[in-house]
Design an enzyme around this catalytic site. Structure first.
Site, PDB file in Angstrom:
ATOM      1  N   CYS A  60      21.107   8.942 -15.796  1.00 52.44           N
ATOM      2  CA  CYS A  60      20.819   8.591 -14.403  1.00 52.44           C
ATOM      3  C   CYS A  60      19.319   8.777 -14.190  1.00 52.44           C
ATOM      4  O   CYS A  60      18.809   9.885 -14.357  1.00 52.44           O
ATOM      5  CB  CYS A  60      21.620   9.487 -13.460  1.00 52.44           C
ATOM      6  N   CYS A 100      17.847   1.921 -13.469  1.00 57.49           N
ATOM      7  CA  CYS A 100      19.070   2.594 -13.000  1.00 57.49           C
ATOM      8  C   CYS A 100      20.167   2.166 -13.952  1.00 57.49           C
ATOM      9  O   CYS A 100      20.310   0.966 -14.236  1.00 57.49           O
ATOM     10  CB  CYS A 100      19.405   2.188 -11.565  1.00 57.49           C
TER      11      CYS A 100
END
Length: 277
Positions: free
Chosen positions: A89, A204
């Site tokens: 992440c 992302c």
């Protein structure tokens, strides 16, 4: 010399339980990293953890999110004893990676950061965009990467709200507004001095699930740069090599959701990835 009792055999070597690789994300985006890690390390065991109770991370105040992730990892490390932990992440990595390393020094941590260095190495036009969450865009860490590795490029940071949630909807098979996606990616495309953006960094881990949609909606072809393969290679480089003599208990790859109540579509998705709850 004493003889061994009849019927006795040398003791079998103890077969150790396998310490897993822990892959952590706020949702299902980290599955893109897990997918590549399995290609690079097909003989390893994985535990995938989604902090869906905290999703999306972009809505959190930074210090509160930092405390949450550090506390969660205390539980994860106690429960799973991972050989290595991967923060799949970008938002969490740019915020809390160094704090996790300090808090749990016995566990190697691998982060996920915007692939700005490889983008700068690959670009022909010198025009690169970074598509990310607002949290990743505003971090000094991201700007430091640009200064260190892409100072000769024109790098545009594009922070978007809601694209990770759209990616989750897409992977569930739910409908979404393509016009909204088009509006969010439009700032990535720059024309300057007769040149065009030729690389968009997907900063992302959710975004690669949308890559076919992004290609179709883009005003011209670009290289959508997904760092998952590089992350997987980095993971492997930090793990000790195995020999043919190594033996471990065979155990399933697991999935854990912090909400403890993933819906049916997510359960099906996890099963499709070979993950057991």
């Amino acid at each position: 010399m004493k003889k061994a009792p009849a019927g006795s055999f040398p003791a079998k070597p103890t077969i150790a339980p396998e310490r897993p690789i822990l892959v952590f994300d706020s949702g299902i985006g980290g599955l893109t990293v897990l997918r590549e890690a399995r290609v690079v390390m097909p003989d390893r065991r994985f535990v995938y953890i989604a902090d869906d109770a905290g999703f999306p991370y972009g809505n959190w105040e930074e210090e509160a999110l930092k405390r949450r992730i550090i506390e969660l990892f205390g539980e994860f490390i106690a429960n799973y004893d991972p050989e290595i932990a991967v923060i799949a992440c970008n938002t969490a990595s740019t915020l809390v990676l160094e704090d996790l390393r300090r808090a749990y020094p016995s566990v190697p941590f691998v982060g996920t950061v915007p692939a700005i260095k490889p983008a700068a190495e690959r670009t022909s036009s010198g025009l690169v965009s970074v598509l990310a969450t607002p949290g990743t865009v505003k971090r000094a860490y991201t700007r430091d990467l640009i200064q260190s590795f892409a100072s000769r490029c024109h790098v545009r940071l594009v922070g978007v709200d809601g694209l990770a949630a759209i990616a989750e909807a897409h992977i569930r098979g739910e409908s979404f507004d393509e016009a909204l996606v088009m509006a969010q990616i439009a700032p990535c495309f720059i024309e300057k001095g007769g040149k065009r953006t030729d690389i968009v960094v997907l900063a992302c881990t959710h975004y690669p699930f949308l890559v076919n949609v992004l290609r179709r909606l883009a005003p011209w072809p670009v290289d959508w740069l997904d760092p998952a393969e590089a992350i997987a290679r980095r993971m492997k480089s930090l793990l000790p090599a195995r020999s043919d003599d190594d033996e471990f208990h065979s155990q399933d790859d697991l999935a854990f959701f912090t909400s403890r109540k993933p819906d049916y579509a997510i359960r099906r998705l996890m099963q499709g990835f070979g993950l057991r709850f």
